[in-house]
Design a protein around this motif. Structure first.
Motif, PDB file in Angstrom:
ATOM      1  N   SER A 111     -48.832 -30.739  -1.417  1.00 52.45           N
ATOM      2  CA  SER A 111     -50.263 -30.448  -1.459  1.00 52.45           C
ATOM      3  C   SER A 111     -50.468 -29.198  -2.303  1.00 52.45           C
ATOM      4  CB  SER A 111     -50.804 -30.226  -0.044  1.00 52.45           C
ATOM      5  OG  SER A 111     -50.259 -29.030   0.497  1.00 52.45           O
ATOM      6  N   CYS A 112     -51.711 -28.890  -2.613  1.00 48.12           N
ATOM      7  CA  CYS A 112     -51.983 -27.667  -3.366  1.00 48.12           C
ATOM      8  C   CYS A 112     -51.493 -26.441  -2.600  1.00 48.12           C
ATOM      9  CB  CYS A 112     -53.482 -27.550  -3.649  1.00 48.12           C
ATOM     10  SG  CYS A 112     -54.088 -28.807  -4.788  1.00 48.12           S
ATOM     11  N   GLN A 113     -51.517 -26.506  -1.270  1.00 50.51           N
ATOM     12  CA  GLN A 113     -51.084 -25.393  -0.450  1.00 50.51           C
ATOM     13  C   GLN A 113     -49.565 -25.342  -0.274  1.00 50.51           C
ATOM     14  OE1 GLN A 113     -53.398 -27.762   0.477  1.00 50.51           O
ATOM     15  NE2 GLN A 113     -55.141 -26.498  -0.098  1.00 50.51           N
ATOM     16  N   ASN A 114     -48.892 -26.484  -0.394  1.00 53.40           N
ATOM     17  CA  ASN A 114     -47.444 -26.586  -0.189  1.00 53.40           C
ATOM     18  C   ASN A 114     -46.878 -27.454  -1.306  1.00 53.40           C
ATOM     19  OD1 ASN A 114     -44.917 -26.358   0.932  1.00 53.40           O
ATOM     20  ND2 ASN A 114     -45.259 -27.965   2.446  1.00 53.40           N
TER      21      ASN A 114
END
Length: 90
Positions: free
Chosen positions: A19-22
């Motif tokens: 994901s954009c966060q991970n």
């Protein structure tokens, strides 16, 4: 895809795992998207081939990079042009 606030010209894009966060590894490479002289990408579409499983409900994201496909790597290593400008969870 549509995006704005970019440097005019070609920008590499990839679908990644995570994901954009991970953020994770590249899953699918896409043909470069092109920002017009106003720095906008307007309604450009790419087709991904070789997909063997359905798109998951989560776990993929798109990175749009500062540089084009020819400038984001040097000797197999990321350059400053690899810097993601936009990220979108898919």
């Amino acid at each position: 895809m549509s995006a704005s606030g970019l440097t005019p010209g070609a920008h590499a894009a990839h679908i990644h795992l995570g994901s954009c966060q991970n953020q994770g590894a590249v899953q699918y490479m896409l043909m470069d998207f092109t920002a017009n002289r106003s720095g906008q990408i307007v309604h450009e579409t790419r087709t991904v081939t070789g997909v063997t499983t359905p798109v998951p409900a989560t776990g993929w994201y798109l990175n749009l990079h500062q540089g084009n496909s020819n400038t984001i790597l040097a000797d197999g290593q990321p350059t400053i042009a690899f810097r993601p400008l936009r990220c979108a969870n898919i």
